[in-house]
Design an enzyme around this catalytic site. Structure first.
Site, PDB file in Angstrom:
ATOM      1  N   SER A 229      11.806  53.149  76.714  1.00  0.00           N
ATOM      2  CA  SER A 229      11.285  52.042  75.914  1.00  0.00           C
ATOM      3  C   SER A 229      11.774  50.727  76.487  1.00  0.00           C
ATOM      4  CB  SER A 229      11.790  52.161  74.479  1.00  0.00           C
ATOM      5  OG  SER A 229      13.181  51.911  74.472  1.00  0.00           O
ATOM      6  N   LYS A 230      11.043  49.698  76.156  1.00  0.00           N
ATOM      7  CA  LYS A 230      11.396  48.368  76.657  1.00  0.00           C
ATOM      8  C   LYS A 230      12.789  47.979  76.147  1.00  0.00           C
ATOM      9  CE  LYS A 230       8.833  44.284  77.869  1.00  0.00           C
ATOM     10  NZ  LYS A 230       7.522  43.671  77.787  1.00  0.00           N
ATOM     11  N   ARG A 231      13.051  48.357  74.905  1.00  0.00           N
ATOM     12  CA  ARG A 231      14.336  47.975  74.318  1.00  0.00           C
ATOM     13  C   ARG A 231      15.500  48.559  75.118  1.00  0.00           C
ATOM     14  NH1 ARG A 231      15.966  50.092  69.418  1.00  0.00           N
ATOM     15  NH2 ARG A 231      13.806  50.624  69.030  1.00  0.00           N
TER      16      ARG A 231
END
Ligand code: GLU
Length: 493
Positions: free
Chosen positions: A247-249
């Site tokens: 995920s981007k996070r």
């Protein structure tokens, strides 16, 4: 096989994720292989989170990858009336019902069922058999309601034959009467998705395993709506080395297709890499032309287990999965020079290093430069970073090359200008004459030829390694060679 119609239905709530791109790739390959159609459907039902920027980014990403679709983009919100009509049809036919239970009572019942360790903790069917009069009464009293699907209460299993995972089934009695319309009148995504797939005559639903929680319920909806159930194929997820979803996070920009576009990837190289994340052709091939990949693709060869995206955050050399970088390097080095030349042009333009003569007088030089330097490169960016000295005078010299090949020998302050003088005196510099001159100078000075040659590489190309230096002496224009050799002085400060 009946007409193949597949779809890519992204929810436009962010960038085009590489996992989403892979879904698009598999659908695209499948459509191409079977002469079918790919439909692009933007699932923008979540109006609070959907944005135009995201729609634009998704379309741009697909176009960049070279994924063309045959129909659409359609927008899910444009079919809201159809979604409601389907829910009303199910209600009218007694296949769904209004449920007036409050959240509080549902929560309490769920907790009690859990505490009693009951095997079924889903909705208990309180409103399933309300009479029309009871419903009318509650409505008249203004009690809000949702619409629940009436799961057939019968023995046996609801099932589908997943093209990747095999038979998936569950007892009807283990599936609760699920909500299909919220109390605000909005049909749930689960239903909208089915209504849209029916309208778009989707034959195969190829999507991530994260959607499997919906599938059996969706099969029930198809059956209740009297429609054929499409073929389902659920692809494995892409996880990181710690088996967490990417995920981007947690992983930053590397999960977005846009990142690869901005970081010098060739679109087909990324597509090739992504296709192999969870699919293989049944042999050890890893590099495919478009035609080869279409030919080799099949749903049956999608892997069952999750695929691993090999990304170590703190390794600057591998800013993304090394396999992606290697595949990109492969294409970069083997693509016809004429083809890659236009991509390099884009990079140079962006970096302010493009010179219009590369398209005219210096075209041959430009193409030769690409041919010479790409051997060591991994991305298009390398042309403006590692290869900067070929296109500009303001380049930095690699630290190791400077320390090891220049600063270690203070006498180079005089040796390199001497080399420049000899080049200046020569009429024409070819690889052969350059070799003769450089070796002649070393001999006269009583030093190893490697000393002035490696130093020249550092000050002329900025690099520690590269193509034959003799060829490079001939390739750079003479004035540049002389200037860079004579300027060596400035490095000893
Ligand atoms: N809109 C869903 C998503 O973006 C896709 C649902 C589906 O493929 O059925 O994940």
């Amino acid at each position: 096989m009946p007409e193949v119609r597949v779809r890519f239905p992204p929810s436009p709530t962010g960038y085009l994720h590489i996992g989403g791109a892979r879904t698009a790739i598999y659908n695209w390959l499948f459509a191409k292989k079977h002469g079918g159609k790919l439909i692009l459907r933007i699932e923008d039902t979540d109006t609070e989170r959907s944005t135009q920027a995201s729609i634009d980014g998704i379309i741009e990403g697909l176009e960049w990858l070279g994924i063309d679709w045959d129909e659409g983009p359609y927008f899910q919100t444009e079919f809201a009336a159809e979604h409601c009509a389907a829910a009303n049809k199910l209600l009218a036919e007694g296949k769904a019902y209004k449920c007036f239970c409050t959240k509080e009572s549902l929560d309490a019942k769920r907790e009690a069922a859990m505490a009693a360790k009951q095997s079924f903790v889903g909705y208990d069917g309180t409103c399933r058999n309300l009479t029309p009069e009871q419903v009318a009464e509650k409505e008249a009293a203004g009690i809000p309601s949702v619409v629940r699907f009436k799961v057939p209460r019968r023995d046996g299993m609801v099932s589908y034959d997943d093209k990747v995972l095999g038979l998936i089934k569950r007892a009807y009695n283990d599936i609760e009467d699920f909500v299909i319309v919220r109390s605000n009148g909005k049909p749930l995504y689960l239903l909208c998705n089915v209504v849209d797939d029916i309208r778009d005559r989707i034959s195969h639903v190829i999507r991530g395993q994260d959607h499997m929680t919906n599938t059996l319920r969706q099969v029930l909806l198809y059956e209740a709506l009297g429609q054929p159930v499409p073929v389902f194929a659920h692809m494995p997820l892409t996880l990181d080395l710690n088996k967490a979803k990417i995920s981007k996070r947690s992983h930053g920009e590397i999960v977005a297709v846009q990142f690869y576009k901005q970081n010098g990837f060739l679109p087909w190289a990324l597509l090739n890499f992504l296709a192999l994340l969870g699919w293989n052709p049944g042999d050890d091939r890893e590099i495919f032309s478009r035609e080869e990949m279409i030919e080799a693709f099949s749903l049956e060869r999608i892997t069952k287990s999750n695929s691993i995206f090999n990304f170590k955050k703190d390794d600057p050399k591998f800013f993304t999965d090394p396999k992606a970088i290697n595949i990109n390097a492969h294409y970069l080095r083997t693509m016809p020079v004429a083809e890659i030349a236009s991509l390099v042009k884009g990079e140079l333009e962006e970096a302010g290093l493009w010179n219009p003569t590369y398209d005219s007088d210096k075209k041959e030089w430009y193409l030769k430069t690409i041919e010479m330097i790409r051997e060591r490169f991994h991305t298009l960016k390398d042309f403006t970073t590692l290869g900067r000295a070929f296109f500009a005078d303001d380049f930095t010299i690699d630290e190791a090359a400077l320390a090891k090949n220049v600063l270690k020998h203070p006498d180079l302050k005089t040796w390199l200008p001497l080399l420049a003088d000899r080049f200046e005196a020569a009429d024409d510099i070819t690889a052969e004459s350059a070799e003769e001159i450089a070796k002649g100078l070393a001999e006269d000075l009583g030093i190893k030829p490697g000393i002035p040659i490696n130093a020249a590489r550092a000050v002329i190309t900025g690099q520690i390694k590269g193509p034959s230096m003799f060829e490079l002496f001939a390739h750079f224009d003479k004035a540049t060679v002389l200037k860079r050799l004579r300027d060596v002085d400035r490095l000893y400060v």
